[in-house]
Design a protein around this motif. Structure first.
Motif, short mmCIF file in Angstrom:
data_model
loop_
_atom_site.label_atom_id
_atom_site.label_comp_id
_atom_site.label_asym_id
_atom_site.label_seq_id
_atom_site.Cartn_x
_atom_site.Cartn_y
_atom_site.Cartn_z
N ASP A 84 -2.11 11.28 15.75
CA ASP A 84 -3.03 12.12 15.42
C ASP A 84 -2.12 12.89 14.22
OD1 ASP A 84 -5.14 11.51 16.94
OD2 ASP A 84 -4.27 12.82 18.60
N ASP A 85 -1.03 13.19 14.41
CA ASP A 85 -0.13 13.90 13.52
C ASP A 85 0.09 13.27 12.21
OD1 ASP A 85 0.15 16.23 15.12
OD2 ASP A 85 2.13 15.53 16.06
N LEU A 86 0.50 11.91 12.54
CA LEU A 86 0.59 11.17 11.09
C LEU A 86 -0.77 11.13 10.33
CD1 LEU A 86 2.54 7.97 12.37
CD2 LEU A 86 3.31 9.66 10.80
N ALA A 87 -1.81 10.76 11.01
CA ALA A 87 -3.10 10.94 10.36
C ALA A 87 -3.45 12.18 9.54
CB ALA A 87 -4.37 10.53 11.38
N GLU A 88 -3.36 13.20 10.12
CA GLU A 88 -3.23 14.48 9.63
C GLU A 88 -2.40 14.71 8.18
OE1 GLU A 88 -3.51 19.33 10.63
OE2 GLU A 88 -3.15 17.76 12.44
N ARG A 89 -1.14 14.25 8.61
CA ARG A 89 0.05 14.44 7.36
C ARG A 89 -0.51 13.55 6.33
NH1 ARG A 89 4.91 16.25 7.13
NH2 ARG A 89 5.16 16.71 9.28
N PHE A 90 -0.90 12.48 6.39
CA PHE A 90 -1.11 11.85 5.14
C PHE A 90 -2.69 11.38 5.06
CE2 PHE A 90 2.91 10.43 7.13
CZ PHE A 90 3.58 10.51 5.66
N PHE A 91 -3.39 12.35 5.53
CA PHE A 91 -4.68 12.71 5.12
C PHE A 91 -5.73 11.30 5.15
CE2 PHE A 91 -2.33 15.55 2.54
CZ PHE A 91 -2.65 16.60 3.00
N ASN A 97 0.88 -1.18 -0.01
CA ASN A 97 -0.11 -0.07 -0.04
C ASN A 97 0.84 1.29 -0.06
OD1 ASN A 97 -1.59 2.39 1.54
ND2 ASN A 97 -3.10 0.85 0.86
N ARG A 98 0.62 2.27 -1.14
CA ARG A 98 1.34 3.18 -0.89
C ARG A 98 1.36 4.36 0.07
NH1 ARG A 98 -1.07 8.01 -2.29
NH2 ARG A 98 -3.13 8.01 -2.87
N HIS A 99 0.35 4.30 0.72
CA HIS A 99 0.19 5.37 1.97
C HIS A 99 1.07 4.70 3.22
CE1 HIS A 99 -3.08 7.62 0.62
NE2 HIS A 99 -3.80 6.45 0.41
N ILE A 100 0.99 3.30 3.26
CA ILE A 100 2.02 2.63 4.37
C ILE A 100 3.36 2.84 4.06
CG2 ILE A 100 2.47 0.56 5.65
CD1 ILE A 100 -0.03 2.04 6.25
N LEU A 101 3.63 2.58 2.80
CA LEU A 101 5.30 2.80 2.30
C LEU A 101 5.59 4.19 2.62
CD1 LEU A 101 5.10 1.15 -1.21
CD2 LEU A 101 6.40 0.36 0.93
N ASP A 102 4.54 5.01 2.10
CA ASP A 102 4.96 6.66 2.74
C ASP A 102 4.99 6.69 4.13
OD1 ASP A 102 4.87 7.34 0.00
OD2 ASP A 102 2.80 8.19 -0.03
N TYR A 141 -8.09 5.97 12.77
CA TYR A 141 -8.13 4.37 12.91
C TYR A 141 -8.01 3.62 11.66
CZ TYR A 141 -10.00 6.09 17.39
OH TYR A 141 -10.00 6.64 18.65
N HIS A 142 -8.61 4.26 10.72
CA HIS A 142 -8.18 3.23 9.38
C HIS A 142 -6.71 3.14 9.22
CE1 HIS A 142 -8.67 2.21 5.12
NE2 HIS A 142 -7.83 2.97 4.76
N MET A 143 -5.99 4.37 9.49
CA MET A 143 -4.45 4.16 9.22
C MET A 143 -3.87 3.35 10.02
SD MET A 143 -1.69 7.37 9.93
CE MET A 143 -1.98 7.21 11.72
#
Length: 287
Positions: free
Chosen positions: A198-205, A177-182, A209-211
């Motif tokens: 929270d910062d990670l979720a905001e940074r990667f949109f 998954n490209r999101h997880i690779l990033d 909980y899905h992240m």
């Protein structure tokens, strides 16, 4: 053989062989041994995580782990799999060194920790492992001498297979998954900084909980667990270079030395200063 294996994490002889067919009992945490370990997977599929990297395994694969290499097996609980495990004293390996090859070379980890031999090589290795088990289980004349000879023959054949062009060296599993690779790339680049979910979720949109669910599905670990492991391995590497435990703690991203020492003990079975952690469950009793 299985009874002998249970809860024995020390090695008093030059080597010892176990042939196990039962299922993995629950999740086995990271641990290490003071001896080298060779595992031949006969049937079943799973993976081995070594120093934080997960290697996929297929029947016929050989796992090669040097002394004090951090690892854990990852097989489905309650699903039996067949494997032969050989524990080998580093002193025994060091005693068999020649200009054209050393018995220790198999466990250096150069190019990875898993060998996927050709079919011809696999048959040779299985035959030698079976012969070694037969020699050790019998009581015939020269049992020890012959056992040593067969083990050395096995190590030579593994060394030749490692150098062969046709044998494979499976690479660690990489998330797709490209999101997880990033996210992994970001975590590795900012390992020593404060990182919140929270910062990670905001940074990667992404939804928080899905992240978190996606990260565990792709890596087999939580974000917190991944960060903790990476920081521990980094601190361990720093100390191996002569950095003090306190400096390694804070340079690797930990904010509390007490939290660092507790986590280090749980992962490696010893304190950062080298004292055995008697409260830790991570010792050499695990497979």
């Amino acid at each position: 053989m299985a009874q002998d294996y249970e809860k024995r994490g020390y090695l008093l002889e030059d080597f010892r062989l176990f042939h196990l067919r039962e299922a993995q009992k629950g999740v086995i945490p990271y641990h290490y041994h003071d001896f080298c370990k060779l595992l031949l997977l006969r049937s079943g599929t799973g993976s081995y995580s070594v120093e934080g990297q997960r290697y996929p395994l297929l029947p016929g694969d050989v796992v090669l782990l040097g002394s004090r290499v951090i690892h854990r097996p990852e097989f489905e609980p309650d699903m039996p799999y067949d494997r032969t495990i050989i524990y080998i004293s580093p002193a025994f390996l060091q005693a068999h060194c020649a200009p054209d090859g050393s018995a220790e070379d198999c466990f250096l980890g150069t190019g990875g920790h898993v060998l996927r031999p050709t079919e011809a090589d696999r048959q040779k290795l299985v035959s030698l492992v079976d012969r070694l088990e037969q020699e050790l289980s019998g009581g015939g004349y020269g049992r020890t001498i012959m056992g040593n000879a067969v083990l050395l023959s096995l190590l030579v054949e593994i060394g030749r297979s490692l150098q062969g062009r046709q044998s494979q060296r499976p690479r660690p599993i990489q998330p797709q998954n490209r999101h997880i690779l990033d996210i992994l790339q970001y975590l590795d680049a900012h390992l020593t900084e404060d990182i919140s979910i929270d910062d990670l979720a905001e940074r990667f949109f992404l939804s928080k909980y899905h992240m978190m669910r996606l990260f565990r599905r792709e890596t087999g670990d939580s974000i917190h667990g991944y960060l903790s492991d990476r920081r521990l391995f980094y601190a361990k590497a720093l100390m191996a270079q002569g950095v003090s435990a306190t400096e390694a703690c804070f340079r690797s991203g930990w904010r509390s030395y007490s939290s660092f020492t507790r986590a280090y003990g749980k992962r490696f079975g010893t304190t950062p200063t080298g004292r055995v952690d008697t409260d830790s469950k991570l010792d050499a009793t695990y497979e």
